[in-house]
Design an enzyme around this catalytic site. Structure first.
Site, PDB file in Angstrom:
ATOM      1  N   GLY A  45       0.833  -1.203   0.000  1.00 38.37           N
ATOM      2  CA  GLY A  45       0.000   0.000   0.000  1.00 38.37           C
ATOM      3  C   GLY A  45       0.863   1.247   0.000  1.00 38.37           C
ATOM      4  CD  GLN A  50       3.328   5.828   2.637  1.00 38.54           C
ATOM      5  OE1 GLN A  50       2.377   5.287   2.100  1.00 38.54           O
ATOM      6  NE2 GLN A  50       4.313   5.144   3.190  1.00 38.54           N
ATOM      7  CB  CYS A  92       5.047   2.028   7.267  1.00 36.46           C
ATOM      8  SG  CYS A  92       4.615   3.528   6.385  1.00 36.46           S
ATOM      9  CG  LEU A  93       6.580   0.925   1.253  1.00 34.66           C
ATOM     10  CD1 LEU A  93       5.989   1.256  -0.110  1.00 34.66           C
ATOM     11  CD2 LEU A  93       7.697  -0.102   1.121  1.00 34.66           C
ATOM     12  CG  HIS A 134      -0.678   1.216   7.206  1.00 36.99           C
ATOM     13  ND1 HIS A 134       0.264   0.677   8.055  1.00 36.99           N
ATOM     14  CD2 HIS A 134       0.005   2.069   6.388  1.00 36.99           C
ATOM     15  CE1 HIS A 134       1.458   1.198   7.762  1.00 36.99           C
ATOM     16  NE2 HIS A 134       1.324   2.037   6.750  1.00 36.99           N
ATOM     17  CD  GLU A 135      -1.188   2.439   2.720  1.00 36.38           C
ATOM     18  OE1 GLU A 135      -0.721   3.588   2.631  1.00 36.38           O
ATOM     19  OE2 GLU A 135      -0.498   1.439   3.000  1.00 36.38           O
ATOM     20  CG  HIS A 138       0.291   6.748   5.421  1.00 35.21           C
ATOM     21  ND1 HIS A 138       1.445   7.203   6.021  1.00 35.21           N
ATOM     22  CD2 HIS A 138       0.483   5.428   5.204  1.00 35.21           C
ATOM     23  CE1 HIS A 138       2.302   6.186   6.163  1.00 35.21           C
ATOM     24  NE2 HIS A 138       1.737   5.095   5.682  1.00 35.21           N
TER      25      HIS A 138
HETATM   26 NI    NI Z   1       2.563   3.197   5.561  1.00 36.59          NI
END
Ligand code: NI
Length: 170
Positions: A45, A50, A92-93, A134-135, A138
């Protein structure tokens, strides 16, 4: 185009994103870049903030490596129903090399628009339900590490800082 992913503690990750008002070519290009960036990372995701764009756009694909891609692009996603509880490990990236268990709803129903501007309803459980939560977090400037206990978060900050320092001296 693959875009650079911002990492913690970049202040851009803490900003709230604005709803998309028009699904323009620019938004379509953004969504395409986000998918490309997510697959390249690879991750399951990615949210627009991000990559430093504060618009409410997320991409998710939780398909396994042996399954065909199942890309979801959600514009202005909103959780309209949530139930149950789950406590699974997340990464998470934007928080490389760190994972922690996070308490989430087990099932969610998410409303939003697709890239054609059509109203969509996604009913999700398992990994997909976690990914949506989660997304969407963000988009509100919330990272998964904001959900863990104070004690674990302090430990995380110390370890994370150390790993960053090591990277710079390597
Ligand atoms: Ni993330």
């Amino acid at each position: 185009m693959i875009r650079p992913i911002l990492t913690y503690p970049d202040p851009e990750l803490k900003k709230k994103s604005a709803p998309v008002t028009v699904i323009s070519d620019k938004i379509r290009e953004l969504a395409n870049d986000m998918a490309e960036t997510m697959y390249d990372a690879p991750g399951v995701g990615l949210a627009a903030p991000q990559i430093g764009v504060h618009q409410r756009v997320i991409v998710i694909d939780v398909a396994g490596s042996d399954e065909p891609p199942a890309l979801i692009t959600a514009i202005n996603p909103v959780i309209i129903h949530a139930e149950g509880e789950t406590f699974e490990e997340e990464g998470c990236l934007s928080v490389p090399k760190y994972a922690a268990n996070v308490r989430r709803h087990a099932k969610v129903v998410v409303k939003g628009l697709n890239l054609d501007g059509e109203e969509m309803v996604w009913r999700a459980d398992g990994l997909l339900a976690v990914a949506f939560q989660h997304e969407i977090d963000h988009l509100d400037g919330i990272l998964f590490v904001d959900h863990i206990s104070q004690l674990k978060r302090d430990l995380f900050r110390r370890r994370y800082r150390k790993s960053l320092e090591q990277e710079h001296t390597d």
